[in-house]
Design a protein around this motif. Structure first.
Motif, PDB file in Angstrom:
ATOM      1  N   GLY A  28       7.844  15.201   6.811  1.00 47.15           N
ATOM      2  CA  GLY A  28       7.830  14.584   8.133  1.00 47.15           C
ATOM      3  C   GLY A  28       7.832  13.072   8.039  1.00 47.15           C
ATOM      4  N   ALA A  29       7.077  12.531   7.084  1.00 42.03           N
ATOM      5  CA  ALA A  29       7.020  11.086   6.892  1.00 42.03           C
ATOM      6  C   ALA A  29       8.376  10.530   6.468  1.00 42.03           C
ATOM      7  CB  ALA A  29       5.960  10.743   5.838  1.00 42.03           C
ATOM      8  N   ILE A  30       9.067  11.249   5.589  1.00 39.13           N
ATOM      9  CA  ILE A  30      10.378  10.794   5.135  1.00 39.13           C
ATOM     10  C   ILE A  30      11.390  10.824   6.279  1.00 39.13           C
ATOM     11  CG2 ILE A  30      12.302  11.266   3.576  1.00 39.13           C
ATOM     12  CD1 ILE A  30       9.763  10.127   2.250  1.00 39.13           C
ATOM     13  N   LEU A  31      11.378  11.905   7.053  1.00 39.66           N
ATOM     14  CA  LEU A  31      12.304  12.010   8.186  1.00 39.66           C
ATOM     15  C   LEU A  31      12.036  10.926   9.220  1.00 39.66           C
ATOM     16  CD1 LEU A  31      12.408  15.894   8.707  1.00 39.66           C
ATOM     17  CD2 LEU A  31      14.208  14.435   7.765  1.00 39.66           C
ATOM     18  N   LEU A  32      10.756  10.669   9.510  1.00 36.36           N
ATOM     19  CA  LEU A  32      10.415   9.626  10.485  1.00 36.36           C
ATOM     20  C   LEU A  32      10.743   8.238   9.940  1.00 36.36           C
ATOM     21  CD1 LEU A  32       9.302   9.221  13.290  1.00 36.36           C
ATOM     22  CD2 LEU A  32       7.003   9.086  12.324  1.00 36.36           C
ATOM     23  N   THR A  33      10.648   8.076   8.631  1.00 36.04           N
ATOM     24  CA  THR A  33      11.017   6.800   8.001  1.00 36.04           C
ATOM     25  C   THR A  33      12.500   6.516   8.223  1.00 36.04           C
ATOM     26  OG1 THR A  33       9.304   6.989   6.293  1.00 36.04           O
ATOM     27  CG2 THR A  33      11.180   5.563   5.805  1.00 36.04           C
ATOM     28  N   VAL A  34      13.330   7.542   8.002  1.00 39.23           N
ATOM     29  CA  VAL A  34      14.771   7.390   8.216  1.00 39.23           C
ATOM     30  C   VAL A  34      15.076   7.127   9.688  1.00 39.23           C
ATOM     31  CG1 VAL A  34      17.008   8.566   8.120  1.00 39.23           C
ATOM     32  CG2 VAL A  34      15.366   8.838   6.241  1.00 39.23           C
ATOM     33  N   TYR A  35      14.452   7.914  10.564  1.00 37.56           N
ATOM     34  CA  TYR A  35      14.714   7.782  11.998  1.00 37.56           C
ATOM     35  C   TYR A  35      14.290   6.413  12.533  1.00 37.56           C
ATOM     36  CZ  TYR A  35      14.680   8.807  16.997  1.00 37.56           C
ATOM     37  OH  TYR A  35      14.905   8.764  18.339  1.00 37.56           O
ATOM     38  N   SER A  36      13.121   5.940  12.102  1.00 41.60           N
ATOM     39  CA  SER A  36      12.647   4.640  12.577  1.00 41.60           C
ATOM     40  C   SER A  36      13.523   3.513  12.035  1.00 41.60           C
ATOM     41  CB  SER A  36      11.189   4.413  12.164  1.00 41.60           C
ATOM     42  OG  SER A  36      11.070   4.303  10.750  1.00 41.60           O
ATOM     43  N   GLY A  37      14.065   3.698  10.821  1.00 37.84           N
ATOM     44  CA  GLY A  37      14.973   2.693  10.275  1.00 37.84           C
ATOM     45  C   GLY A  37      16.238   2.595  11.109  1.00 37.84           C
ATOM     46  N   ILE A  38      16.791   3.751  11.491  1.00 36.73           N
ATOM     47  CA  ILE A  38      17.973   3.770  12.347  1.00 36.73           C
ATOM     48  C   ILE A  38      17.661   3.138  13.699  1.00 36.73           C
ATOM     49  CG2 ILE A  38      19.600   5.273  13.573  1.00 36.73           C
ATOM     50  CD1 ILE A  38      19.291   7.268  11.251  1.00 36.73           C
ATOM     51  N   ASP A  39      16.478   3.437  14.225  1.00 33.84           N
ATOM     52  CA  ASP A  39      16.063   2.885  15.520  1.00 33.84           C
ATOM     53  C   ASP A  39      15.981   1.364  15.467  1.00 33.84           C
ATOM     54  OD1 ASP A  39      14.968   3.301  18.267  1.00 33.84           O
ATOM     55  OD2 ASP A  39      13.178   2.392  17.383  1.00 33.84           O
ATOM     56  N   TYR A  40      15.455   0.830  14.363  1.00 27.16           N
ATOM     57  CA  TYR A  40      15.360  -0.620  14.217  1.00 27.16           C
ATOM     58  C   TYR A  40      16.745  -1.259  14.116  1.00 27.16           C
ATOM     59  CZ  TYR A  40      10.323  -1.376  13.768  1.00 27.16           C
ATOM     60  OH  TYR A  40       8.977  -1.502  14.028  1.00 27.16           O
TER      61      TYR A  40
ATOM     62  N   ILE B 200       0.834  -1.207   0.000  1.00 24.68           N
ATOM     63  CA  ILE B 200       0.000   0.000   0.000  1.00 24.68           C
ATOM     64  C   ILE B 200       0.867   1.254   0.000  1.00 24.68           C
ATOM     65  CG2 ILE B 200      -1.645   1.367   1.354  1.00 24.68           C
ATOM     66  CD1 ILE B 200      -2.865  -1.262   2.323  1.00 24.68           C
ATOM     67  N   VAL B 201       1.815   1.324   0.923  1.00 26.86           N
ATOM     68  CA  VAL B 201       2.635   2.526   1.081  1.00 26.86           C
ATOM     69  C   VAL B 201       3.680   2.655  -0.026  1.00 26.86           C
ATOM     70  CG1 VAL B 201       4.317   3.675   2.567  1.00 26.86           C
ATOM     71  CG2 VAL B 201       2.279   2.651   3.569  1.00 26.86           C
ATOM     72  N   CYS B 202       4.466   1.598  -0.218  1.00 27.49           N
ATOM     73  CA  CYS B 202       5.533   1.652  -1.230  1.00 27.49           C
ATOM     74  C   CYS B 202       4.953   1.811  -2.631  1.00 27.49           C
ATOM     75  CB  CYS B 202       6.392   0.395  -1.155  1.00 27.49           C
ATOM     76  SG  CYS B 202       7.326   0.224   0.384  1.00 27.49           S
TER      77      CYS B 202
ATOM     78  N   MET C  11      12.743   9.964  -2.446  1.00 30.16           N
ATOM     79  CA  MET C  11      11.845   9.731  -1.317  1.00 30.16           C
ATOM     80  C   MET C  11      11.290   8.313  -1.362  1.00 30.16           C
ATOM     81  SD  MET C  11       9.647  13.277  -1.191  1.00 30.16           S
ATOM     82  CE  MET C  11      10.384  14.834  -0.708  1.00 30.16           C
ATOM     83  N   ALA C  12      10.861   7.891  -2.549  1.00 26.74           N
ATOM     84  CA  ALA C  12      10.344   6.528  -2.703  1.00 26.74           C
ATOM     85  C   ALA C  12      11.433   5.508  -2.414  1.00 26.74           C
ATOM     86  CB  ALA C  12       9.791   6.340  -4.115  1.00 26.74           C
ATOM     87  N   ILE C  13      12.666   5.815  -2.823  1.00 25.08           N
ATOM     88  CA  ILE C  13      13.787   4.899  -2.576  1.00 25.08           C
ATOM     89  C   ILE C  13      14.031   4.748  -1.078  1.00 25.08           C
ATOM     90  CG2 ILE C  13      16.292   4.630  -2.815  1.00 25.08           C
ATOM     91  CD1 ILE C  13      16.009   5.929  -5.588  1.00 25.08           C
ATOM     92  N   ILE C  14      13.937   5.852  -0.344  1.00 28.28           N
ATOM     93  CA  ILE C  14      14.122   5.794   1.110  1.00 28.28           C
ATOM     94  C   ILE C  14      13.038   4.934   1.762  1.00 28.28           C
ATOM     95  CG2 ILE C  14      13.883   7.175   3.232  1.00 28.28           C
ATOM     96  CD1 ILE C  14      15.487   9.354   1.901  1.00 28.28           C
ATOM     97  N   VAL C  15      11.792   5.134   1.339  1.00 29.36           N
ATOM     98  CA  VAL C  15      10.680   4.366   1.908  1.00 29.36           C
ATOM     99  C   VAL C  15      10.857   2.877   1.624  1.00 29.36           C
ATOM    100  CG1 VAL C  15       8.198   3.939   1.750  1.00 29.36           C
ATOM    101  CG2 VAL C  15       9.059   6.290   1.798  1.00 29.36           C
ATOM    102  N   ILE C  16      11.142   2.541   0.374  1.00 31.70           N
ATOM    103  CA  ILE C  16      11.301   1.136   0.005  1.00 31.70           C
ATOM    104  C   ILE C  16      12.545   0.532   0.664  1.00 31.70           C
ATOM    105  CG2 ILE C  16      11.701  -0.452  -1.923  1.00 31.70           C
ATOM    106  CD1 ILE C  16      10.119   1.539  -3.673  1.00 31.70           C
ATOM    107  N   GLY C  17      13.649   1.283   0.652  1.00 37.50           N
ATOM    108  CA  GLY C  17      14.884   0.794   1.247  1.00 37.50           C
ATOM    109  C   GLY C  17      14.729   0.516   2.728  1.00 37.50           C
ATOM    110  N   ARG C  18      14.019   1.383   3.424  1.00 42.60           N
ATOM    111  CA  ARG C  18      13.796   1.182   4.862  1.00 42.60           C
ATOM    112  C   ARG C  18      13.012  -0.093   5.104  1.00 42.60           C
ATOM    113  NH1 ARG C  18       9.579   0.193   8.548  1.00 42.60           N
ATOM    114  NH2 ARG C  18      10.095   1.104  10.578  1.00 42.60           N
ATOM    115  N   GLU C  19      11.971  -0.341   4.298  1.00 43.90           N
ATOM    116  CA  GLU C  19      11.153  -1.542   4.469  1.00 43.90           C
ATOM    117  C   GLU C  19      11.968  -2.806   4.196  1.00 43.90           C
ATOM    118  OE1 GLU C  19       8.434  -1.366   5.895  1.00 43.90           O
ATOM    119  OE2 GLU C  19       8.127   0.794   5.713  1.00 43.90           O
ATOM    120  N   LEU C  20      12.813  -2.774   3.170  1.00 43.31           N
ATOM    121  CA  LEU C  20      13.664  -3.928   2.873  1.00 43.31           C
ATOM    122  C   LEU C  20      14.651  -4.182   4.008  1.00 43.31           C
ATOM    123  CD1 LEU C  20      14.443  -3.285  -0.915  1.00 43.31           C
ATOM    124  CD2 LEU C  20      12.932  -5.046   0.034  1.00 43.31           C
ATOM    125  N   LEU C  21      15.209  -3.104   4.557  1.00 44.81           N
ATOM    126  CA  LEU C  21      16.163  -3.229   5.650  1.00 44.81           C
ATOM    127  C   LEU C  21      15.512  -3.842   6.882  1.00 44.81           C
ATOM    128  CD1 LEU C  21      18.880  -2.644   7.027  1.00 44.81           C
ATOM    129  CD2 LEU C  21      18.020  -0.345   7.552  1.00 44.81           C
TER     130      LEU C  21
END
Length: 196
Positions: free
Chosen positions: A169-181, A81-83, A101-111
């Protein structure tokens, strides 16, 4: 003993997985509607798909119908849905969604998916964090506002600013949550004691 264990086996053909399947069809619909520039229809379909995300999980837990298929299929559909929406919006002029932006979202999910498989494969717990859930919420809000602006064609300036704010905000939180994981996964793996 055999009859008792078979009676408690939950069939994958149940209501929660049916609801997830419907959300998957809606997700594909959102992608198709964006490609056809039917932004109003895409918005309505996306809102239905995103707002009913909790239903399958709640039903599965409430009525004891949690299955291995559901544990894999439900987060998979969330990612589609999101990607899928982010990727589709990249091609739309004026959406404000850039390819990076799409690459960051998809990359975070793959990671995160890879980390989850590694941790849970080693016997650890890698359940979704609250930060990850808020990330999903903000991503959906950003997509919703973006589709609304595209559907209106000439949105009010304040709506454009709100849309860009939620998107960034969504992109920044995507990056931050990826680092947190990554930090969580490293802690779990370093504290894991090999089974004897």
């Amino acid at each position: 003993m055999t009859s008792m264990s078979s009676s408690t086996t939950v069939s994958p053909y149940n209501v929660p997985n049916l609801l997830t399947s419907i959300r998957f069809i809606l997700a594909v619909g959102v992608i198709a509607f964006i490609a056809m520039s039917w932004f109003g229809t895409a918005l309505v379909t996306f809102v239905i798909a995103a707002s009913t995300d909790w239903m399958d999980g709640y039903y599965a837990r409430r009525y004891g119908q949690v299955t291995k298929l559901g544990r894999i299929f439900d987060p998979f559909v969330d990612k589609i849905i999101v990607c899928g929406a982010f990727t589709s919006l990249v091609e739309i002029s004026g959406s404000g969604v850039a390819a990076w932006m799409a690459i960051i979202v998809i990359g975070r999910e793959l990671l995160v998916t890879s980390l989850r498989g590694m941790v849970e494969g080693a016997g650890g717990d890698f359940s979704a964090s609250q930060l990850g859930k808020w990330k999903m919420v903000l991503q959906c809000v950003a997509i919703g506002f973006t589709l609304l602006c595209l559907a209106l064609q000439t949105p009010e300036p304040w709506l454009v600013w709100v849309t860009m704010g939620t998107l960034w905000g969504a992109i920044l939180l995507t990056v931050y949550s990826g680092i947190d994981y990554v930090i969580i996964a490293s802690r779990v793996m370093t504290s894991e004691t090999p089974a004897k």
